[in-house]
Design an enzyme around this catalytic site. Sequence first.
Site, PDB file in Angstrom:
ATOM      1  N   ASP A  91       0.810  -1.221   0.000  1.00  0.00           N
ATOM      2  CA  ASP A  91       0.000   0.000   0.000  1.00  0.00           C
ATOM      3  C   ASP A  91       0.845   1.275   0.000  1.00  0.00           C
ATOM      4  O   ASP A  91       0.644   2.160   0.854  1.00  0.00           O
ATOM      5  CB  ASP A  91      -0.926   0.005   1.240  1.00  0.00           C
ATOM      6  CG  ASP A  91      -1.737  -1.276   1.368  1.00  0.00           C
ATOM      7  OD1 ASP A  91      -2.189  -1.805   0.343  1.00  0.00           O
ATOM      8  OD2 ASP A  91      -1.931  -1.746   2.512  1.00  0.00           O
ATOM      9  N   GLU A 108     -11.396   0.155  -3.661  1.00  0.00           N
ATOM     10  CA  GLU A 108     -10.704   0.594  -2.448  1.00  0.00           C
ATOM     11  C   GLU A 108      -9.509   1.424  -2.880  1.00  0.00           C
ATOM     12  O   GLU A 108      -9.380   1.768  -4.056  1.00  0.00           O
ATOM     13  CB  GLU A 108     -10.261  -0.619  -1.593  1.00  0.00           C
ATOM     14  CG  GLU A 108      -9.315  -1.577  -2.300  1.00  0.00           C
ATOM     15  CD  GLU A 108      -8.961  -2.811  -1.461  1.00  0.00           C
ATOM     16  OE1 GLU A 108      -9.612  -3.080  -0.439  1.00  0.00           O
ATOM     17  OE2 GLU A 108      -8.020  -3.519  -1.864  1.00  0.00           O
TER      18      GLU A 108
HETATM   19  O1  FUB Z   1      -3.155  -3.853   2.957  1.00  0.00           O
HETATM   20  C1  FUB Z   1      -4.423  -4.121   3.479  1.00  0.00           C
HETATM   21  C2  FUB Z   1      -5.481  -3.730   2.477  1.00  0.00           C
HETATM   22  O2  FUB Z   1      -5.283  -4.454   1.260  1.00  0.00           O
HETATM   23  C3  FUB Z   1      -5.426  -2.283   2.021  1.00  0.00           C
HETATM   24  O3  FUB Z   1      -5.992  -1.375   2.949  1.00  0.00           O
HETATM   25  C4  FUB Z   1      -6.154  -2.399   0.727  1.00  0.00           C
HETATM   26  O4  FUB Z   1      -6.065  -1.253  -0.073  1.00  0.00           O
HETATM   27  C5  FUB Z   1      -5.489  -3.611   0.143  1.00  0.00           C
HETATM   28  O5  FUB Z   1      -4.245  -3.305  -0.425  1.00  0.00           O
END
Ligand code: FUB
Length: 450
Positions: free
Chosen positions: A31, A201
């Site tokens: 991320d 997301e």
């Molecule tokens: O890294 C945990 C979660 O997985 C993140 O918050 C999302 O964006 C995905 O990458």
Amino acid sequence: MKRSILLFVTCLISAAAWAQNPLVTHMFTADPTARVFDGKLYVYPSHDVVPPKGFDAPRFCMPDYHIFSLENGATWKDHGRVLDQNEVPWGEKNGYGMWAPDCVKKGDKYYYFFPSKPKDGSSFRRIGVGVSDSPTGPFKWEKNYIKGVNGIDPGVLIDENDAYLYFGGGHELMVCKLKDNMVEVDSTPIKVEGLPGGYKEAAFPLKHNGLYYLTFAHVFADEGYTIGYATADNPFGPFQYRGKIMDNINTGTNHHSIVNYKGDWILFYHYWDLSGFNKLRSMRADYMTFKEDGTIKKVVPTLRGIGTPTLGDTIQVDRHNGIHHAKVEMVSGNEPAGWMVTETKMMSHVRFNRVDFGTGKANKMSARIACGQRVGNFEIRLGHPKGELIADFSVEHTGGWNQWMTLNTPMKPVKGVHDIVVVFKGEWGSDKVVNLNWLLMSDDPNFEQL
Ligand code: FUB
């Protein structure tokens, strides 16, 4: 469909053959939110770890945050742990839910936004904030999460004097304005209108040429996890979907950010080739292009990535731009995790683009090698396999193909940025001249230039 997925995976594998990614190999980082503050490039990633044995930790096991900055031309400095899960004033202890963070500068303060699991059980994730005078902290953490915000993946847009917080994971992404203090909402979060259907997301907003861009991870039912973008003429939208920035690269997740550094647009994202497991990810970066009409050219992932190594940076030649009659494999033995050039046949070569020799002060080249025999040499040449010879290493028997040592040799003075080619020479019919991990140039008073 199956055929196109197969074709894409094949392309990705061969991209691996042209390509310094991942950015760091001493820990798993996911991320990555990249930011440029006062001309310096920083990355704010999350941190994947193997769940502690016997502990009921979640599959994405994420205990803390580190901050990285780009030093020299290609070295990522780890500024260490900036926040541990058990230091979050409002967080559940050992929740391992320190997911994707962001950091922005407003005025002369830095604000670090992060999701974590709240101890009051009010939501899956809440978003907290820390304030600092420095991009690398220490941050003073707010006692409570941002009231009115439920969700993951904070992405903050600073638009002149205003700040907008985008967040969420699900079929909708949300946006709200933040108060001047940056730790409270100034408007009730609303759904971002105009985005395509499907799971989304990793909202990352930016403004380019007066247009607002919302970039996000987006799952298509028939393709899987992609990175897409939409544009609008104001931060609240409505947005219009404009297409993909990156196809599905089989990452499981692909959380990204975009930054302009020294005039180049760079996409940061993650992949898991270092671990071989999609919940132990590693951050990467590749150049990205905005076309004249404001659309974004799709980014093809490479292993070479970004960065122009110079004196003091390791040149990871296994993250190459071209290879001939040699292979890349993971290192083993007494060497930190990473890759090497191996199966180096007589006259095999590997090319690595954009090495910055600076003002010509480098007089020593070092090479990290493992070798099970004593015959042969490898040459460092400029531009192509028959280009100017600037350094020559005779191979050494290091004790075996997995036993590593560093060789040093004098080098010729070279100025400016050049592509280099490493040419391996042994006996015809020999399959392995040497295993080579990295090269390094330095200015050493004990050495004379060639
Ligand atoms: O890294 C945990 C979660 O997985 C993140 O918050 C999302 O964006 C995905 O990458």
